[in-house]
Scaffold this motif. Sequence first.
Motif, short mmCIF file in Angstrom:
data_model
loop_
_atom_site.label_atom_id
_atom_site.label_comp_id
_atom_site.label_asym_id
_atom_site.label_seq_id
_atom_site.Cartn_x
_atom_site.Cartn_y
_atom_site.Cartn_z
N LEU A 88 0.81 -1.22 0.00
CA LEU A 88 0.00 0.00 0.00
C LEU A 88 0.84 1.26 0.00
O LEU A 88 0.40 2.32 -0.48
N TRP A 94 1.69 2.61 2.95
CA TRP A 94 1.03 3.32 4.06
C TRP A 94 2.00 4.33 4.68
O TRP A 94 3.15 4.00 4.94
N ASP A 114 -3.41 3.21 12.08
CA ASP A 114 -4.26 2.43 11.19
C ASP A 114 -5.74 2.65 11.48
O ASP A 114 -6.59 2.19 10.72
N LEU A 121 -4.11 11.26 6.09
CA LEU A 121 -4.68 10.10 5.41
C LEU A 121 -5.34 10.51 4.09
O LEU A 121 -5.17 9.82 3.07
N MET A 137 -2.48 5.19 -2.53
CA MET A 137 -2.66 3.81 -2.07
C MET A 137 -3.73 3.10 -2.90
O MET A 137 -3.57 1.92 -3.25
N ALA A 192 -9.90 2.24 7.70
CA ALA A 192 -8.90 2.30 6.63
C ALA A 192 -9.36 1.54 5.39
O ALA A 192 -9.29 2.06 4.27
N VAL A 221 -1.90 -3.18 6.47
CA VAL A 221 -1.69 -1.87 7.08
C VAL A 221 -0.85 -2.06 8.34
O VAL A 221 -1.18 -2.90 9.18
#
Length: 849
Positions: A270, A272, A278, A292, A299, A325, A428
């Motif tokens: 991803l 992240w 998360d 985010l 992502m 998420a 994640v």
Amino acid sequence: MNEGVHRGVRRETRAGDVWSGSWVAERLGVELAGDGHLTELLGLALRRNPKRAHLLVSNVLGKHVPQTPSVVHGHGVRLGRRVRELLGEQAHKAVVLGYAETATSLGHSVADGLAVAPYLHSTRRPVPGVATAGGFEESHSHATSHLLLPEDPALLAGDGPLVLVDDEFSTGNTVLNTVRALHRRYPRRWYVVVALVDMRSAEDARRLAGFAEEIGARVDLVAAASGTVRLPDGVLEKGQELVARYEAEAAAQPPPAEPAEPGRITRVDLGWPEGLPDGGRHGFTPAQRDRLERALPGMAARIAGALPAGARRVLVLGFEELMYAPLRLAGELERGTGADVRFSTTTRSPVLAVDDPGYAIRTRLVFPAHDDPADGPGERYAYNVAGAGFDAVVAVVDSVADTPALHAPDGLLARLAEHTPHVLLAVVPSYVPPAGRTDRSPAHDSLERPASMLPEPLRGPAFSSYAPEEVGWLLQDLSHVTLEAPTEEREEAIQSGGAHYAESLPVEYQPTPQYQELYHAALQASAARIAHAVGVVTETVLAERPHSRLRSSGGTPTPRPVLVSLARAGTPIGILMRRWAQHRHGLDLPHYAVSIVRGRGIDANALRWLAQHHDPRDVVFVDGWTGKGAITRELAQAVEEFEKKYGITGFDPEIAVLADPGSCVRTYGTREDFLIPSACLNSTVSGLISRTVLRADLVGPDDFHGAKFYRELASSDVSVAFLDAVSARFGEVTDAACAQAKELLAADRTPTWEGWAAVERISEEYGIHDVNLVKPGVGETTRVLLRRVPWKVLARKGAGRDLDHVRLLAEQRGVPVEEADELPYTCVGLIHPRYTRGATGADGKAVSV
């Protein structure tokens, strides 16, 4: 309500005009009554549950029913905007709290709608190194215990509005329990309860209003729809029969044929953002939300690039509490691709699957838990995934759950691959607050930490009326804190899940002159019997832990074993065992008292202190008696968890007890259920020490559990007199006790756990349905009468003077004593189930509140 959203819901959850609750409604007579949106938002299913067979299944939550991510997120955001309008200028001071596991993403979405509020959700996953800021119980849930683990302890301590978010508001019990628990620690003036559906009765609504008045706070409710569930008589029994029949039919079916070629499983990186949480397990701030948002397009593009060409129908599958998420990733896929994207998550909750258009759970995938859960291994589920025609499934888990069990032949990924040609795995990173991280193993850290980092044991006369050499208390002194609460108030909070029993103390019982006379008569009559049992258990312990070997500790010989009493009932017994070792063998055994709490485990810091000062292999845990064996099981589980966390081994969870009427342990003085006079009183026969306290605002991560020293009761103290009366009889029972110990050492002492079986039987026969409310044995029955709200006492026919004090206490509290045949204990105390909704008495009638 946005009509476009409801049209989307209708297309997803209806086949023609078939409502996804009609199957249950037709068979059980269950009705949803309320505004016109209810049947669009909710379907019905069945589950195996002793309190409620039916399950309201949300079509817009993204848990059991795959739904368009924009619909799922949109419902929460709109609720959040309504809350922001309600709060006005107070919105910037609000904190949003969501409930695990079902409402974690809903709560996060509500926080998105508020835009300015930090978010926290409860969790069922303990995180080593992260302090608990609180917790509560959700009695109707499949997994009941909730923890609050904010990275910033001040998150819950503000005076702004607290917004509590759950998927449904059925009775209000869970919310009341939460507010009651939090309000004691972090009082505030305004609470807002948010739910997709408000299904409370008029009585439940009045109860919430009364509760708000009681605590002096404003409590508002915001919901997308409202109504009630109408249940006909006998619906629980009919539902249970239906579940049992369909489960039996499903079990009799031949296993489905394995797919000719399972789907391909591919891992997706991803990318992240480093250090970004998360989810809201430890808190999620508006700044982190902005971070985010900036990372989501990149992502989602990585996931889209890994999807097979031509994939038109895609499911993003989250993992239990990890909902937000995956939901946001699914929403970005929905916006950035032409695919029909759906979102749902796995769950702990077992639900019956019936492949019928009028039933909300059409299919069920079963797979083993793969995140090393605190409650042990078990099954997990994914609903409405099989047979849904997905071209690809994107499974999103956190790194804690990326285990061999996930990739096993019967694991989640393999089960998904049986039903879709392409499975993508996106992991994640599990966020752990910096304070909970360490470059060294926990075992290395705990063993190398100097002993001075943990306080030395408390001793008399500064703490307790016992002589300083008789016991060292591995506790902290909370004498300055008001912890006592009225018995009925404590009972209601404990049974409703609003508080754990160890968070407060009962008001100390002050014995009447008549009761004191009974105590002294009982002591005089049973002192020799107790001395004999003390001798038997002590000789057994010394034979199994030979004291002739002395190990060197800093150059000083230390006798074995080390007695560690479970405070507080075990403490007088530990002192008596220590006195016997001096009387018979000239040994000066170390003796400590530690706290163990049912449902919370043993004090890990006390074990760490013991490991720093003694060899764990020398430790013998001591308690007064066994009932059904709950503490025996609690200790075994706690020691196992302690070893995993700290890497310190050697502690033997076997308990040595004076009396083992429940047949729960191997080391005991007797298995008869007789009166131990120290059970007749509270602190005044236990060194003037209260029972132990474990509360997040009083006991930090590096603190011992707490207790109070009731110095003001010194004039009534008989603690030392009790010890002296028993030890004065050692000489006359020595030969008999030693002989019986030899016989026991040669006999089969394997626990039969017949006490636990008896408690389960009594629980069902008397309509209690909760073994925690059945307290077997003379000692436990006495505790019920002194500290809890007793319902009735069962006494074995022919029981003699051992029950005189029980009968007197029962008379004083207006509690009936019923004689019973074939009772394996001398008596059993039943706690009043009045605070458990839906409880029935022995006559089958509902017990009134």
